[in-house]
Design an enzyme around this catalytic site. Structure first.
Site, mmCIF file in Angstrom:
data_model
loop_
_atom_site.group_PDB
_atom_site.id
_atom_site.type_symbol
_atom_site.label_atom_id
_atom_site.label_comp_id
_atom_site.label_asym_id
_atom_site.label_seq_id
_atom_site.Cartn_x
_atom_site.Cartn_y
_atom_site.Cartn_z
ATOM 1 N N CYS A 206 4.435 -11.810 0.417
ATOM 2 C CA CYS A 206 5.437 -11.911 -0.771
ATOM 3 C C CYS A 206 4.938 -11.248 -1.720
ATOM 4 C CB CYS A 206 5.706 -13.399 -0.486
ATOM 5 S SG CYS A 206 5.900 -14.165 0.771
ATOM 6 N N GLU B 295 -27.842 7.151 -0.969
ATOM 7 C CA GLU B 295 -27.324 6.047 -0.412
ATOM 8 C C GLU B 295 -25.780 5.987 -0.263
ATOM 9 O OE1 GLU B 295 -29.499 3.373 -3.015
ATOM 10 O OE2 GLU B 295 -27.829 3.585 -4.441
ATOM 11 N N GLY C 98 -21.590 7.918 -2.909
ATOM 12 C CA GLY C 98 -20.177 8.649 -3.750
ATOM 13 C C GLY C 98 -19.801 9.729 -3.042
ATOM 14 N N TYR D 226 -14.782 -0.428 2.864
ATOM 15 C CA TYR D 226 -14.074 -0.830 1.930
ATOM 16 C C TYR D 226 -12.973 -1.358 2.237
ATOM 17 C CZ TYR D 226 -18.080 1.281 -0.811
ATOM 18 O OH TYR D 226 -19.192 1.660 -1.241
ATOM 19 N N GLY E 266 -22.111 4.972 1.328
ATOM 20 C CA GLY E 266 -21.494 3.919 2.279
ATOM 21 C C GLY E 266 -20.423 4.539 2.999
ATOM 22 N N ARG E 267 -19.194 4.817 1.930
ATOM 23 C CA ARG E 267 -18.015 5.090 2.235
ATOM 24 C C ARG E 267 -17.918 6.323 3.343
ATOM 25 N NH1 ARG E 267 -13.357 4.154 -0.515
ATOM 26 N NH2 ARG E 267 -14.527 3.625 -2.173
HETATM 27 C C1 LIG Z 1 -21.320 1.452 -3.927
HETATM 28 C C2 LIG Z 1 -22.837 2.061 -4.123
HETATM 29 C C3 LIG Z 1 -23.176 3.148 -3.395
HETATM 30 C C4 LIG Z 1 -22.228 3.708 -2.450
HETATM 31 O O1 LIG Z 1 -21.025 4.181 -2.730
HETATM 32 P P1 LIG Z 1 -20.252 4.912 -1.791
HETATM 33 O O2 LIG Z 1 -19.084 5.598 -2.606
HETATM 34 O O3 LIG Z 1 -19.805 4.142 -0.735
HETATM 35 O O4 LIG Z 1 -20.905 5.877 -1.204
HETATM 36 C C5 LIG Z 1 -24.343 3.520 -3.558
HETATM 37 N N1 LIG Z 1 -25.233 2.990 -4.583
HETATM 38 C C6 LIG Z 1 -24.781 2.073 -5.328
HETATM 39 C C7 LIG Z 1 -25.664 1.666 -6.406
HETATM 40 C C8 LIG Z 1 -23.531 1.508 -5.129
HETATM 41 O O5 LIG Z 1 -23.347 0.694 -5.952
#
Ligand SMILES: *Cc1c(COP(=O)(O)O)cnc(C)c1O
Length: 404
Positions: free
Chosen positions: A351, A273, A237, A380, A275-276
């Site tokens: 459209c 953990e 996050g 994403y 991602g983004r």
């Molecule tokens: C989606 C998710 C993440 C990654 O979130 P980001 O906002 O992409 O960093 C980490 N842990 C869990 C459990 C998630 O669902």
């Protein structure tokens, strides 16, 4: 908001023909450099897992390999895909609504952590573990939906915790779940620690405050039960600011703050953990302007492709930052449309009025045939988009890699 692509991306986009657009272009050198910087900012006893759902392209998973301790997967599909893309790497299996076949597959693959989302799932995992891996002890981190300071959650764009959601266990169930994992009911399961992924879109100070409160809560739980918890996963996050792409998450401040937090707990390992914030910056969605038109006092540039390839701005309700690359050549006998106003709204070929990539972008003089490159399209983006709506062709994919 405009933002310029790297030289490698710019050169590739200009080298493609119209028929090769739209295209996703990934700057793999930039990805490696960024991941290395993130890793370097994290102190000892902080493990970095990549949340594969942000972007599971095999090239991306492999490029992150040297900088991460493992990968977080959240479905049977991701599990099989990541295990094949980066064989032998550690996997953590999270996500709500895990099915018995998914859990069985995860046990067979030797997933190293299960993030358990409910008491029901704990019972299911325990019984399946007894059948599938009778000689192993499976490491479990129950995921909790903890109350967090509302200030930090108010600042976040997506809150998974601190309010009623389908994610994780309610804190009121903590004692029951810890009991089941420590009273001999399920000897095949080992309570390794606690997991909490509560919000997305947080800056370093908010992330640190949240990590502190999660650890504090976990330590309290362990003390109450007289058990040792060696690991706390404080989730992902970390923010990506789509309105200010240069303003990146402060990994150095975050790493320093985590080191300070760990200084208070000698036997604890933290895990994050994201991602983004790992992959958003390396990806670009490149296309060209097909038409420029006026409508009721505003100007629109219709680009090849649209939100069926890059759904991010429609989903998050922002304007995707972009840059224009002018193309002088106009090969057609018909006149070339040109923008006459300062601001142009960039839309796609679908459209539906929802197919908007960016509103009121400064683009004086933009013409059909000019190229547009959208930034922050590495997470994403393609993988959350509704590709088949209207049956336009798929984009090309380019992984710009000076190493290969
Ligand atoms: C989606 C998710 C993440 C990654 O979130 P980001 O906002 O992409 O960093 C980490 N842990 C869990 C459990 C998630 O669902």
């Amino acid at each position: 908001m405009t933002t310029s692509p790297t030289d490698a991306v710019r050169d590739r986009v200009l080298s493609l023909s119209s028929g090769e657009l739209p295209a996703y272009v990934y700057d793999m050198a930039a990805l490696r450099e960024h991941a290395a910087a993130v890793r370097a900012a994290l102190p000892e006893r902080v493990e970095l897992y990549y949340a594969a759902k942000a972007n599971p392209e095999p090239e991306i998973l492999a490029a992150l390999g040297p900088y991460v301790d493992g990968y977080e997967v959240a479905s049977g599909g991701e599990l099989a895909h990541v295990a094949a893309a980066v064989p032998g790497r550690a996997l953590a299996f999270g996500g709500p609504g895990k099915t018995p076949p998914e859990i069985t597959a995860a046990l067979e693959l030797g997933v190293e952590r299960f993030h358990v989302e409910s008491e029901y799932e704990l019972h299911m995992l325990a019984e399946l573990a007894r059948e599938v891996t009778p000689d192993a002890r499976v490491a479990v981190l129950p995921r909790f939906n903890l109350p967090v300071a509302t200030g930090s959650l108010a600042a976040s764009s997506l809150a998974m915790g601190g309010r009623p959601t389908p994610f994780g266990l309610d804190p009121s169930q903590a004692d029951t779940v810890v009991g089941l994992l420590t009273d001999g009911t399920y000897p095949q399961l080992e309570l390794r620690g606690v997991h909490a992924h509560l919000a997305s879109g947080l800056r370093a100070p908010e992330q640190l405050a949240m990590a502190g409160s999660i650890v504090n809560w976990a330590v309290g739980l362990a003390e109450r039960h007289g058990v040792r918890l060696t690991e706390v996963n404080v989730g992902g996050g970390m923010t990506v600011d789509y309105a200010a792409p240069e303003d990146r998450f402060d990994w150095v401040a975050y790493g320093d703050g985590l080191a300070e937090l760990l200084g208070r707990y000698r036997n604890l390992t933290l895990r994050i953990e994201p991602g983004r914030a790992l992959t958003a910056y390396c990806g670009w969605y490149a296309t060209e302007v097909l038409d420029v038109k006026h409508s009721h006092g505003e100007e629109f540039a219709v680009v090849r492709g649209g939100t069926h390839h890059l759904r991010t701005p429609a989903t998050k309700g922002h304007d995707q930052p972009c840059a224009f690359l002018p193309v002088e050549d106009w090969p057609h006998p018909w006149p070339r449309p040109v923008a006459r106003r300062e601001l142009v709204t960039l839309t796609g070929q679908l459209c539906t009025p929802k197919d908007v990539l960016a509103r009121n972008v400064p683009a004086p003089g933009v013409r059909a045939g000019d190229r547009v490159v959208f930034a922050l399209a590495g997470a994403y983006a393609w993988n959350i988009s509704h590709h088949d709506f209207l049956m336009h062709p798929r984009p090309g994919f380019h992984f710009l890699d000076p190493w290969t």
